[in-house]
Design a protein around this motif. Structure first.
Motif, mmCIF file in Angstrom:
data_model
loop_
_atom_site.group_PDB
_atom_site.id
_atom_site.type_symbol
_atom_site.label_atom_id
_atom_site.label_comp_id
_atom_site.label_asym_id
_atom_site.label_seq_id
_atom_site.Cartn_x
_atom_site.Cartn_y
_atom_site.Cartn_z
ATOM 1 N N ALA A 186 0.869 -1.352 -0.039
ATOM 2 C CA ALA A 186 -0.057 -0.103 0.018
ATOM 3 C C ALA A 186 0.799 1.275 0.023
ATOM 4 N N ALA A 187 2.130 1.262 0.686
ATOM 5 C CA ALA A 187 2.943 2.427 0.808
ATOM 6 C C ALA A 187 3.593 2.484 -0.613
ATOM 7 N N PHE A 188 3.738 1.407 -1.202
ATOM 8 C CA PHE A 188 4.335 1.415 -2.631
ATOM 9 C C PHE A 188 3.228 2.287 -3.739
ATOM 10 N N VAL A 189 2.069 1.768 -3.512
ATOM 11 C CA VAL A 189 1.075 2.355 -4.249
ATOM 12 C C VAL A 189 0.889 3.911 -4.008
ATOM 13 N N GLY A 190 0.835 4.219 -2.685
ATOM 14 C CA GLY A 190 0.713 5.610 -2.175
ATOM 15 C C GLY A 190 1.752 6.523 -2.776
ATOM 16 N N VAL A 191 2.988 6.157 -2.830
ATOM 17 C CA VAL A 191 4.243 6.947 -3.379
ATOM 18 C C VAL A 191 3.946 7.021 -4.894
ATOM 19 N N GLU A 192 3.528 5.948 -5.562
ATOM 20 C CA GLU A 192 3.202 6.118 -6.912
ATOM 21 C C GLU A 192 2.310 6.987 -7.377
ATOM 22 N N LEU A 193 1.087 7.172 -6.517
ATOM 23 C CA LEU A 193 0.060 7.945 -6.879
ATOM 24 C C LEU A 193 0.482 9.454 -6.588
ATOM 25 N N TYR A 194 1.497 9.394 -5.566
ATOM 26 C CA TYR A 194 1.853 10.638 -5.308
ATOM 27 C C TYR A 194 2.883 11.320 -6.590
ATOM 28 N N GLU A 195 3.543 10.343 -7.018
ATOM 29 C CA GLU A 195 4.423 10.452 -8.504
ATOM 30 C C GLU A 195 3.406 11.211 -9.595
ATOM 31 N N PHE A 196 2.554 10.472 -9.706
ATOM 32 C CA PHE A 196 1.643 10.916 -10.930
ATOM 33 C C PHE A 196 0.980 11.999 -10.666
ATOM 34 N N SER A 197 0.611 12.444 -9.460
ATOM 35 C CA SER A 197 -0.457 13.344 -9.106
ATOM 36 C C SER A 197 0.756 14.814 -9.343
ATOM 37 N N HIS A 198 2.099 14.513 -8.879
ATOM 38 C CA HIS A 198 3.068 15.565 -9.033
ATOM 39 C C HIS A 198 3.365 16.023 -10.501
ATOM 40 N N LEU A 199 3.477 14.809 -11.338
ATOM 41 C CA LEU A 199 3.753 15.082 -12.507
ATOM 42 C C LEU A 199 2.529 15.732 -13.328
ATOM 43 N N ILE A 200 1.516 15.453 -13.113
ATOM 44 C CA ILE A 200 0.254 15.805 -13.911
ATOM 45 C C ILE A 200 -0.107 17.460 -13.253
ATOM 46 N N ALA A 201 0.305 17.728 -12.225
ATOM 47 C CA ALA A 201 0.308 19.086 -11.481
ATOM 48 C C ALA A 201 1.306 20.031 -12.209
ATOM 49 N N GLU A 202 2.297 19.443 -12.981
ATOM 50 C CA GLU A 202 3.488 19.881 -13.362
ATOM 51 C C GLU A 202 3.426 19.888 -14.879
ATOM 52 N N GLY A 203 2.262 19.568 -15.249
ATOM 53 C CA GLY A 203 1.904 19.534 -17.048
ATOM 54 C C GLY A 203 2.492 18.567 -17.579
ATOM 55 N N ALA A 204 2.988 17.438 -16.992
ATOM 56 C CA ALA A 204 3.567 16.415 -17.530
ATOM 57 C C ALA A 204 2.490 15.352 -17.500
ATOM 58 N N GLY A 205 1.444 15.364 -17.750
ATOM 59 C CA GLY A 205 0.457 14.187 -17.950
ATOM 60 C C GLY A 205 0.493 13.515 -19.110
ATOM 61 N N PRO A 206 -0.165 12.258 -19.270
ATOM 62 C CA PRO A 206 -0.172 11.336 -20.249
ATOM 63 C C PRO A 206 -0.311 11.994 -21.759
ATOM 64 N N GLN A 207 -1.175 13.040 -21.630
ATOM 65 C CA GLN A 207 -1.512 13.646 -23.045
ATOM 66 C C GLN A 207 -0.385 14.567 -23.444
#
Length: 211
Positions: free
Chosen positions: A116-137
């Motif tokens: 669960a900690a692993f998934v939590g860190v991964e979700l944090y990384e994804f949210s940070h990238l998307i917030a920086e404008g580096a989303g999948p699109q």
């Protein structure tokens, strides 16, 4: 000789009974073979995603590069969490073979905690990238990255649900033959995710930041 209640409830007794049943019948249980086939098909899915990522690895479309995106110490921490979860699951399997129900439950709970900690860190990384404008699109590269890493994360999430189910079943029924077989299949699934993540960490994160 009569069988005592304690012997009848032991995992060893269940295993002996099932072995005698399988040798007496025409066919052994196909569960493990079927699960191996599933794991191979899952490995092919990840192989396809790795190949797709490799094709798109330099398609930045003027967007950020891996060196600009990734926080390598955070990813290394996340890798450690998943590797430790594999160790705790292995400890649980050792106790399973010794019939130690409570200790198996303890190791399963620890495995779930690290997962669960692993998934939590991964979700944090994804949210940070998307917030920086580096989303999948943003670029083909980021589409390949989110697809590969996200698919692995979904598998870990499914594994966590499976661990929760096994905690309930072991608590209710103990280490029966069926539960031991399910725990064995879950272990193979969890260790496959470890192997896949080592590939992700090496080829996506480490090699990416060296470019």
């Amino acid at each position: 000789m009569s069988t005592t209640r304690q012997e009848a409830e032991s995992p060893t007794f269940y295993l002996v009974q099932e072995e005698a049943h399988e040798h007496g019948g025409e066919h052994a249980s196909p569960t493990l073979l079927g699960f191996w086939i599933y794991l191979m098909s899952d490995a092919l899915i990840f192989a396809t995603l790795f190949a797709t990522y490799g094709v798109l690895a330099f398609a930045y479309a003027g967007g950020p590069t891996p060196r600009e995106l990734f926080d390598l110490p955070l990813v290394a921490l996340n890798t450690g969490l998943l590797l430790v979860s594999s160790i705790t699951y292995g400890m649980g399997m050792l106790d399973m073979h010794e019939g130690k129900t409570r200790r198996v439950q303890m190791w399963l709970a620890l495995t779930a905690l690290f997962g669960a900690a692993f998934v939590g860190v991964e979700l944090y990384e994804f949210s940070h990238l998307i917030a920086e404008g580096a989303g999948p699109q943003r670029s083909a590269y980021l589409s390949g990255f989110f697809t590969l890493v996200g698919t692995h994360g979904l598998h870990v999430t499914f594994g966590l649900i499976w661990i929760g189910v096994m905690l309930v079943q072991v608590g209710q029924r103990g280490l029966t033959v069926e539960n031991q077989r399910r725990l064995t299949c879950l272990g193979m699934f969890w260790h496959l995710l470890d192997v896949v993540w080592i590939g992700v960490f090496t080829f996506v994160y480490l090699l990416g930041t060296l470019q």
